[in-house]
Design an enzyme around this catalytic site. Structure first.
Site, PDB file in Angstrom:
ATOM      1  CB  THR A  85       6.106 -10.415  11.750  1.00  0.00           C
ATOM      2  OG1 THR A  85       6.522  -9.109  12.161  1.00  0.00           O
ATOM      3  CG2 THR A  85       4.887 -10.796  12.578  1.00  0.00           C
ATOM      4  CD  GLN A 118       8.845  -4.979   0.285  1.00  0.00           C
ATOM      5  OE1 GLN A 118       9.309  -3.857   0.196  1.00  0.00           O
ATOM      6  NE2 GLN A 118       8.898  -5.694   1.406  1.00  0.00           N
ATOM      7  CE1 TYR A 136       1.079  -8.337  10.018  1.00  0.00           C
ATOM      8  CE2 TYR A 136       2.754  -7.793  11.643  1.00  0.00           C
ATOM      9  CZ  TYR A 136       2.411  -8.301  10.408  1.00  0.00           C
ATOM     10  OH  TYR A 136       3.391  -8.778   9.563  1.00  0.00           O
ATOM     11  CD  GLU A 181       5.307  -4.912  14.976  1.00  0.00           C
ATOM     12  OE1 GLU A 181       4.382  -4.824  15.793  1.00  0.00           O
ATOM     13  OE2 GLU A 181       6.180  -4.041  14.851  1.00  0.00           O
ATOM     14  N   GLY A 214      -0.267 -13.738  -1.592  1.00  0.00           N
ATOM     15  CA  GLY A 214       0.345 -12.405  -1.463  1.00  0.00           C
ATOM     16  C   GLY A 214       1.273 -12.088  -2.617  1.00  0.00           C
ATOM     17  CB  ILE A 215       1.618 -13.535  -6.047  1.00  0.00           C
ATOM     18  CG1 ILE A 215       2.759 -13.585  -7.070  1.00  0.00           C
ATOM     19  CG2 ILE A 215       0.278 -13.216  -6.726  1.00  0.00           C
ATOM     20  CD1 ILE A 215       2.694 -14.769  -8.020  1.00  0.00           C
ATOM     21  CB  THR A 216      -0.757  -8.570  -5.850  1.00  0.00           C
ATOM     22  OG1 THR A 216      -1.437  -8.787  -4.593  1.00  0.00           O
ATOM     23  CG2 THR A 216      -1.438  -9.380  -6.930  1.00  0.00           C
ATOM     24  CB  SER A 268       1.417  -6.732   5.789  1.00  0.00           C
ATOM     25  OG  SER A 268       1.488  -5.619   4.916  1.00  0.00           O
ATOM     26  CE  LYS A 283       1.801 -11.889   9.207  1.00  0.00           C
ATOM     27  NZ  LYS A 283       2.156 -12.680   8.030  1.00  0.00           N
ATOM     28  CE1 TYR A 299     -10.191  -9.003   5.230  1.00  0.00           C
ATOM     29  CE2 TYR A 299      -8.312  -7.577   5.672  1.00  0.00           C
ATOM     30  CZ  TYR A 299      -9.002  -8.426   4.831  1.00  0.00           C
ATOM     31  OH  TYR A 299      -8.493  -8.704   3.588  1.00  0.00           O
TER      32      TYR A 299
HETATM   33  P1  NAP Z   1       2.301  -6.489   1.441  1.00  0.00           P
HETATM   34  O1  NAP Z   1       3.102  -5.738   0.454  1.00  0.00           O
HETATM   35  O2  NAP Z   1       1.300  -5.757   2.274  1.00  0.00           O
HETATM   36  O3  NAP Z   1       1.553  -7.669   0.652  1.00  0.00           O
HETATM   37  C1  NAP Z   1       0.520  -8.405   1.246  1.00  0.00           C
HETATM   38  C2  NAP Z   1      -0.078  -9.314   0.205  1.00  0.00           C
HETATM   39  O4  NAP Z   1      -1.137 -10.053   0.826  1.00  0.00           O
HETATM   40  C3  NAP Z   1      -0.698  -8.580  -1.002  1.00  0.00           C
HETATM   41  O5  NAP Z   1      -0.492  -9.364  -2.144  1.00  0.00           O
HETATM   42  C4  NAP Z   1      -2.178  -8.570  -0.636  1.00  0.00           C
HETATM   43  O6  NAP Z   1      -3.029  -8.479  -1.766  1.00  0.00           O
HETATM   44  C5  NAP Z   1      -2.296  -9.951  -0.015  1.00  0.00           C
HETATM   45  N1  NAP Z   1      -3.497 -10.120   0.788  1.00  0.00           N
HETATM   46  C6  NAP Z   1      -4.059  -9.260   1.666  1.00  0.00           C
HETATM   47  N2  NAP Z   1      -5.192  -9.770   2.161  1.00  0.00           N
HETATM   48  C7  NAP Z   1      -5.367 -10.976   1.579  1.00  0.00           C
HETATM   49  C8  NAP Z   1      -6.380 -11.964   1.624  1.00  0.00           C
HETATM   50  N3  NAP Z   1      -7.462 -11.825   2.402  1.00  0.00           N
HETATM   51  N4  NAP Z   1      -6.240 -13.086   0.870  1.00  0.00           N
HETATM   52  C9  NAP Z   1      -5.169 -13.236   0.063  1.00  0.00           C
HETATM   53  N5  NAP Z   1      -4.183 -12.323  -0.055  1.00  0.00           N
HETATM   54  C10 NAP Z   1      -4.285 -11.200   0.693  1.00  0.00           C
HETATM   55  O7  NAP Z   1       3.252  -7.264   2.486  1.00  0.00           O
HETATM   56  P2  NAP Z   1       4.796  -7.640   2.323  1.00  0.00           P
HETATM   57  O8  NAP Z   1       5.603  -6.545   2.892  1.00  0.00           O
HETATM   58  O9  NAP Z   1       5.027  -8.162   0.978  1.00  0.00           O
HETATM   59  O10 NAP Z   1       4.896  -8.830   3.374  1.00  0.00           O
HETATM   60  C11 NAP Z   1       4.703 -10.181   2.967  1.00  0.00           C
HETATM   61  C12 NAP Z   1       4.385 -11.023   4.191  1.00  0.00           C
HETATM   62  O11 NAP Z   1       5.473 -10.977   5.114  1.00  0.00           O
HETATM   63  C13 NAP Z   1       3.172 -10.562   4.977  1.00  0.00           C
HETATM   64  O12 NAP Z   1       2.544 -11.718   5.490  1.00  0.00           O
HETATM   65  C14 NAP Z   1       3.740  -9.746   6.102  1.00  0.00           C
HETATM   66  O13 NAP Z   1       2.876  -9.749   7.214  1.00  0.00           O
HETATM   67  C15 NAP Z   1       5.015 -10.511   6.381  1.00  0.00           C
HETATM   68  N6  NAP Z   1       6.126  -9.727   6.915  1.00  0.00           N
HETATM   69  C16 NAP Z   1       6.556  -8.632   6.242  1.00  0.00           C
HETATM   70  C17 NAP Z   1       7.631  -7.930   6.729  1.00  0.00           C
HETATM   71  C18 NAP Z   1       8.152  -6.701   6.023  1.00  0.00           C
HETATM   72  O14 NAP Z   1       8.907  -5.957   6.645  1.00  0.00           O
HETATM   73  N7  NAP Z   1       7.807  -6.489   4.766  1.00  0.00           N
HETATM   74  C19 NAP Z   1       8.290  -8.359   7.897  1.00  0.00           C
HETATM   75  C20 NAP Z   1       7.808  -9.505   8.543  1.00  0.00           C
HETATM   76  C21 NAP Z   1       6.740 -10.193   8.032  1.00  0.00           C
HETATM   77  P3  NAP Z   1      -3.419  -7.034  -2.406  1.00  0.00           P
HETATM   78  O15 NAP Z   1      -2.249  -6.661  -3.271  1.00  0.00           O
HETATM   79  O16 NAP Z   1      -4.653  -7.339  -3.165  1.00  0.00           O
HETATM   80  O17 NAP Z   1      -3.617  -6.088  -1.264  1.00  0.00           O
HETATM   81  N1  GDD Z   2       3.676   3.464   8.780  1.00  0.00           N
HETATM   82  C1  GDD Z   2       4.147   4.519   9.455  1.00  0.00           C
HETATM   83  N2  GDD Z   2       3.766   5.773   9.068  1.00  0.00           N
HETATM   84  N3  GDD Z   2       4.983   4.311  10.484  1.00  0.00           N
HETATM   85  C2  GDD Z   2       5.466   5.388  11.136  1.00  0.00           C
HETATM   86  C3  GDD Z   2       5.117   6.693  10.773  1.00  0.00           C
HETATM   87  C4  GDD Z   2       4.218   6.891   9.696  1.00  0.00           C
HETATM   88  O1  GDD Z   2       3.860   8.004   9.326  1.00  0.00           O
HETATM   89  N4  GDD Z   2       5.784   7.541  11.596  1.00  0.00           N
HETATM   90  C5  GDD Z   2       6.504   6.801  12.424  1.00  0.00           C
HETATM   91  N5  GDD Z   2       6.318   5.491  12.162  1.00  0.00           N
HETATM   92  C6  GDD Z   2       6.931   4.371  12.904  1.00  0.00           C
HETATM   93  C7  GDD Z   2       5.954   3.325  13.390  1.00  0.00           C
HETATM   94  O2  GDD Z   2       5.287   3.779  14.562  1.00  0.00           O
HETATM   95  C8  GDD Z   2       6.921   2.166  13.622  1.00  0.00           C
HETATM   96  O3  GDD Z   2       7.531   2.299  14.874  1.00  0.00           O
HETATM   97  C9  GDD Z   2       7.969   2.349  12.539  1.00  0.00           C
HETATM   98  O4  GDD Z   2       7.801   3.677  12.028  1.00  0.00           O
HETATM   99  C10 GDD Z   2       7.848   1.368  11.384  1.00  0.00           C
HETATM  100  O5  GDD Z   2       6.522   1.392  10.920  1.00  0.00           O
HETATM  101  P1  GDD Z   2       6.088   0.627   9.561  1.00  0.00           P
HETATM  102  O6  GDD Z   2       6.966   1.042   8.453  1.00  0.00           O
HETATM  103  O7  GDD Z   2       4.618   0.819   9.408  1.00  0.00           O
HETATM  104  O8  GDD Z   2       6.456  -0.879   9.866  1.00  0.00           O
HETATM  105  P2  GDD Z   2       6.178  -1.798  11.154  1.00  0.00           P
HETATM  106  O9  GDD Z   2       7.478  -1.993  11.856  1.00  0.00           O
HETATM  107  O10 GDD Z   2       5.040  -1.315  11.940  1.00  0.00           O
HETATM  108  O11 GDD Z   2       5.700  -3.151  10.466  1.00  0.00           O
HETATM  109  C11 GDD Z   2       6.411  -3.700   9.347  1.00  0.00           C
HETATM  110  O12 GDD Z   2       7.413  -4.568   9.816  1.00  0.00           O
HETATM  111  C12 GDD Z   2       6.933  -5.736  10.496  1.00  0.00           C
HETATM  112  C13 GDD Z   2       8.172  -6.537  10.936  1.00  0.00           C
HETATM  113  O13 GDD Z   2       8.749  -5.980  12.058  1.00  0.00           O
HETATM  114  C14 GDD Z   2       5.390  -4.399   8.459  1.00  0.00           C
HETATM  115  O14 GDD Z   2       6.021  -4.776   7.268  1.00  0.00           O
HETATM  116  C15 GDD Z   2       4.844  -5.642   9.134  1.00  0.00           C
HETATM  117  O15 GDD Z   2       4.041  -6.362   8.190  1.00  0.00           O
HETATM  118  C16 GDD Z   2       6.039  -6.513   9.566  1.00  0.00           C
HETATM  119  O16 GDD Z   2       5.583  -7.684  10.190  1.00  0.00           O
END
Ligand code: NAP
Ligand code: GDD
Length: 347
Positions: free
Chosen positions: A134, A14, A157, A136, A10-12, A91, A161, A102
């Site tokens: 997460t 965020q 999702y 979630e 996931g280096i590419t 994610s 996880k 998937y």
């Molecule tokens: P992100 O921006 O969606 O990045 C996901 C990364 O995973 C991208 O580099 C993507 O590659 C890669 N990826 C997707 N499918 C893959 C596959 N089949 N094989 C290898 N790599 C793959 O997510 P993030 O926000 O950085 O989150 C990083 C991790 O933390 C994720 O596992 C996410 O579920 C978890 N997490 C995130 C949050 C949050 O709020 N950000 C909170 C809790 C947990 P491409 O660039 O090619 O798409």
């Molecule tokens: N994406 C999105 N788009 N969310 C919306 C929208 C919209 O137009 N309108 C309202 N929301 C609400 C979603 O229903 C959710 O309740 C909240 O905004 C946050 O949505 P996201 O930003 O998509 O994040 P998430 O909480 O579902 O998931 C993220 O956080 C998780 C950790 O709690 C992702 O980063 C997950 O990968 C991560 O695990």
């Protein structure tokens, strides 16, 4: 001292891109897998990219995929990393309802592929493994959550996880691996994917303030999230890996805010005061001064199941590792809006 080697899936993304920068600053050699795509998907790491031909380069990218066991084992065996950060995932929670199989394959079984590959390495005892778990996984519980709270996933999702969370614990117990879960609550940054609510909002607000568009369409305004700054969270990941033993930690801010509140603050940053009128999907957000409507609801953004409220307790990581969030919610929103404005002004 030998330079440490990190391997990031996931280096590419965020977190992966921010972690790569963080580790390069700490003098690590950083390896990452990128997926084959028909157009370049390395925008977030372009600023640290080093040419393949460069001598002594510290950032090395390999083609790979969490669905491809064979290449994962071969890469690990060749690179011999000290630390593995499994951040790769599909994610997006809403998209996991559309592509559940998937998502389960990548997010759930992908973790198992890695853990099993590690358990077969000769040097498995010297490798550390971080799993991006997460909030979630907790599902709908209207309370502050910690490492002892129950899990009740409500999306494909989250269940994928949770599989990864448990296998990380199981491989730690069964094979003595240094394997840890960081149970991360939402964290954002200017390099957040554009279909998450934070970035979607700040980008639209920047565009609206410059007269480039009129309306931001969203779904549920009334869900609450514990939003932190992603730069703080990659520091937490690293600290977890430096601890004397493998443990699981919540990474959060202990504060929660509604989507509505996020939107109001983002508009406030550009000098627009948003007021609300109407009910349900007819509700709109309008500029109090001009009466212009800037926020509308589109039911396409509602999820079949929603997590309504998330708030995490970071007492454990603060106590054992001295970590606490540095950037608060208000600052986070401002950082993101400012960056989006600057980017647009450069165009
Ligand atoms: P992100 O921006 O969606 O990045 C996901 C990364 O995973 C991208 O580099 C993507 O590659 C890669 N990826 C997707 N499918 C893959 C596959 N089949 N094989 C290898 N790599 C793959 O997510 P993030 O926000 O950085 O989150 C990083 C991790 O933390 C994720 O596992 C996410 O579920 C978890 N997490 C995130 C949050 C949050 O709020 N950000 C909170 C809790 C947990 P491409 O660039 O090619 O798409
Ligand atoms: N994406 C999105 N788009 N969310 C919306 C929208 C919209 O137009 N309108 C309202 N929301 C609400 C979603 O229903 C959710 O309740 C909240 O905004 C946050 O949505 P996201 O930003 O998509 O994040 P998430 O909480 O579902 O998931 C993220 O956080 C998780 C950790 O709690 C992702 O980063 C997950 O990968 C991560 O695990």
């Amino acid at each position: 001292m030998k330079r440490k080697i990190a391997f990031i899936t996931g280096i590419t993304g965020q977190d992966g891109s921010l972690l790569a920068k963080f580790l390069l600053n700490k003098n690590y050699e950083v390896h990452g897998i990128k997926r084959r795509a028909s157009s370049f998907n390395t925008k977030r790491i372009d600023s640290i990219y080093q040419e393949h031909q460069m001598k002594g380069k510290k950032l090395i990218l390999h083609y790979g995929d969490l669905t491809d066991s064979l290449s994962l084992y071969d890469l690990l065996n060749k690179i011999k990393p000290d630390e593995i950060y499994n951040l790769g995932a599909q994610s997006h929670v809403a998209i996991s309802f559309i592509n559940p199989e998937y998502t389960t394959n990548v997010d759930g079984i992908g973790n198992l592929r890695l853990l099993d590959a590690i358990s077969k390495l000769k040097f498995k005892k010297s490798v550390k493994f971080f799993q991006a778990s997460t909030s979630e996984m907790y599902g709908n519980q209207k309370k502050t959550l910690n490492e002892n709270s129950d899990f009740m996933p409500v999306s494909p999702y989250a269940s994928a996880k949770l599989l990864a969370y448990w296998n990380t614990k199981i491989y730690r117990q069964a094979y003595g691996l240094f394997a840890c879960n960081g149970i991360m609550f939402n964290h954002e940054s200017p390099v957040r994917g554009e279909n998450f609510i934070s970035k979607k909002t700040t980008k639209a607000v920047a565009e609206i303030s410059l007269g480039l568009r009129d309306v931001l369409y969203v779904g549920n305004l009334n869900s609450y999230r514990d939003w932190g700054y992603a730069v703080d969270y990659v520091d937490a990941m690293w600290k977890i890996m430096q601890y004397k033993k493998p443990e699981d930690f919540v990474i959060a801010t202990n504060k929660t805010h509604s989507v509505r509140n996020f939107i109001e603050l983002a508009f406030k940053r550009v000098g627009i005061k948003i007021a609300w009128k109407g009910k349900g999907i007819k509700e709109v957000g309008y500029d109090k001064k001009t009466n212009k409507i800037h926020v509308k609801i589109d039911k396409i953004y509602f999820r079949p199941n929603e997590v309504e409220y998330l708030k995490g307790d970071y007492t454990k990581i603060k106590k054992l590792l001295g970590w606490k969030p540095k950037v608060n919610f208000n600052q986070l929103v401002n950082i993101m809006v400012d960056e989006d404005l600057n980017n647009l002004k450069k165009l």
